[in-house]
Structures are given as structure tokens and as C-alpha cells.
Scaffold this active site. Sequence first.
Site, PDB file in Angstrom:
ATOM      1  CE1 TYR A   4      -4.402  -0.994  -0.251  1.00 39.45           C
ATOM      2  CE2 TYR A   4      -3.391  -2.955   0.697  1.00 39.45           C
ATOM      3  CZ  TYR A   4      -4.442  -2.351   0.039  1.00 39.45           C
ATOM      4  OH  TYR A   4      -5.537  -3.102  -0.350  1.00 39.45           O
ATOM      5  CD  GLU A  33      -6.836  -5.755   0.819  1.00 42.29           C
ATOM      6  OE1 GLU A  33      -5.596  -5.780   1.006  1.00 42.29           O
ATOM      7  OE2 GLU A  33      -7.393  -4.983   0.003  1.00 42.29           O
ATOM      8  CE1 TYR A  64     -11.453 -14.173  -6.646  1.00 49.26           C
ATOM      9  CE2 TYR A  64     -13.742 -13.511  -6.973  1.00 49.26           C
ATOM     10  CZ  TYR A  64     -12.474 -13.252  -6.478  1.00 49.26           C
ATOM     11  OH  TYR A  64     -12.236 -12.070  -5.807  1.00 49.26           O
TER      12      TYR A  64
END
Length: 409
Positions: free
Chosen positions: A95, A137, A190
Site C-alpha cells: 500500500y 483484507e 472463484y
Amino acid sequence: MLDTKTIEIIKSTVPVLEKHGEDITKTFYNLMFTNHPELLNIFNHANQKQGRQQKALANSVYAAAKYIDQLEAILPVVTQIAHKHRSLGVKPEHYPIVGEHLILAIKEVLKEAATEEIIEAWTKAYGVIADAFIGLEKSLYDEAAQKQGGWDDFRTFSVTKKVKESDVITSFYFSPADGREIADFLPGQYISLKVNIPGEEYTHIRQYSLSDSPGKSYYRISVKKEEGTNEKPEGKVSNYLHNELKEGDHIKISAPAGEFVLGQTNKPIVLLSGGVGITPMLSMLHHLDATGIQSETKFIHAAINGKVHAFADEVKTITDNNSLVKAYFCYEKPTVKDKEEMAYDKEGYITSEWLSAAVSNKDSLVYMCGPVPFMQAMYEALLEAGFQKENIRYEFFGPSMELKEAQSV
């Protein structure tokens, strides 16, 4: 929290971002990859060349500026991006690199318009946004690792089976190389494959929808072979999988992720797909069949013809054994064999009139996936046919976009 002055400055840049957003994100990626080429091991090169990643980031930056004082308004988008980041292996240390080059790009594109005040405000705002992503996250990494059979990064799997489903689609079955159990998933999610292609400098990571129901001892994906070239490299990974990956080979895979999932509902369901967009729809259909279908379900799939249409027999097996499920196969250009075998239900494009006749209950919950032009056309057709906007859910293969309502003339 941001102070009032910073919020006001960020909001004042919204018109500028609307006009110059893609120029900023193109510059951002060029600068970042020049200074940190190792990040090319994470980012999708094809999406970069097509401009989809730059456009998606520009939209995200614009939305962040517009809603900087109420970021909860874009939480669904933030969550969707966070799932992709976790699946790709984006970490907190990335980041600061992104922030540094985003500020450099703003300066380079806006030049003298990028005042010290604006740069300071955007530096503060980026810090708040980055912290939000890092926190979300981390929770996703923790959740993936703590699930039964779960893990938090990439794990080695073996290719246990490879099945050709049509002229262009092949299924790959993966089982963990360590022989231990695997995490369950939600139908529609996915996995990411980390692929090292011989002769390629960087790793390629691609995300593929799981095409079978949860609860199995393996994961299955079904991949369309794209006709890539040196100038149009989006076919590199799919061609490698089709042509080079063999049963018994090992490959790195991240834990299942994604927000486009089959939810609990009493409403009738429509599973609408085009081409290889059938994969998450198929997982949803298998799950409904395995858990007991409670409401009317329409499975509508569009393909060019029977040669490229995958899983027709798999779908028919389910529909033949369940009176609540009805499947429609729509072929744009059916072959002579298709016509002889009456293998399809509609010839030509799906229209709003046809959808209205095929699905009588316009309060149905619609799940949709396929190529972007297909989904845009179907979105307009669904709305024109009377389906409710809030009941239409869709998934893009690649960076997120927004489907638009048809403009009246």
C-alpha cells in the site's frame, strides 16, 4: 477520520478526477511498474494492456473522492476489491508503494493544478482508504486461514483430471498435493491460479470461477481457450493451461474468494449466462440441486452454437430430474447438426420480449455472468422486460465495471 477541510478539498477534486481519472491511473501504473517491476508478478498484464485495470482504478478513485465523507456508501465495492486483493496475495507492504505512485501520478497529470494543499489532502485521504483496505483484507486472510481445510496465501495442488467440455472450454480438477482437506466455498466464488509459464519473466495470476458444487474433495474450474497473440496477450494463461498443463502437474492456488454468491431467498431464481460465464451459474445450479430446489429456477445460457457450448448434458441431467428447473439454450448461429438434433431453444440474440415470455415472474432474483457486451445487452433487456434493478446481480471476469441502463432517445 479526516478533518473537514481535507474532506472539502477532496470533494473539490471530483470534477477533475471525472475528466482526468484515466490519465492519472495510466500514469500511475507506468510509474509504479517502472520503479517496482516485481509487482508485475501480481497484476494481470492483459487487463493492463486492454486498459480495463486503469479504468477500474479511475472509477474507484473517483468514487472514493465523491463519497470521502461517507465511505460506507461504497462498502460493497470496497469489499469486492478486497476479496480480489486477498485472492491475489496483496499485502500491507504494497500500500505505501501504491500511495507514493498515485500521488506522483496526480502531480504529473495535473501539473500546476495539483497544489500543495490538494496533494496534502490526497495523501491524508489515501492513508485512511489504505488503512480500511488493509484492515478488511486482514480479516479476509484470517477467515480463509481459520476455515476448516483453509489457508491464507497460495497452496500447492495437483491436476487430478482434465476434461474437454467443448471446442473451446476445458475443465481442470485440482486436489491438494499434501492430501489434506480443502476449504469449502460458496457457489459463485472463484480461486486464483499462480502460473509460471516457461520463458515468461513474471508470474501470471488469473482468477477462475469454480464450476462445481461445494462440498467436494476437489476444486473444478472450466477455462475458455482465448486466441491470444503477442500484441493481444490475454490468451497466454488460458493457452498454457489448455496446451501445457497436464494431469499430475502441480500449481499454486489461493483459497476461494468473491462476493458474487448465491444467497438465501424464497424468490424464483434466474441463472443467466453467456459463453464461459456459465461457470459460476453451473456451480449455483449444482448447489441448488444438491441442497434441494425450493423455488422455480430458470437456467438460461447463450452460446454461438453447440460446438462451443459446454455442460449441456450436465445441465440436462439436473433439469430432467427436477420439475422446478427449466433450462433454455440460446444459439446465435446454430450449426446444421444443432438444427438436426434440435439442441437449442432459441436462435439468435436474447431479447426483452423473449425474456419476458420465458420468465413470467418479474420479481425473480437474477444472477448473470458473461462477456461485457452480453451482460450490458441483458441488463437493458431485463429492465425493459420489467425485472427489478435491485434483483439483478452480476459478476465481471476481470476488473469491475458498471452496467448502464438504456438511454431513452
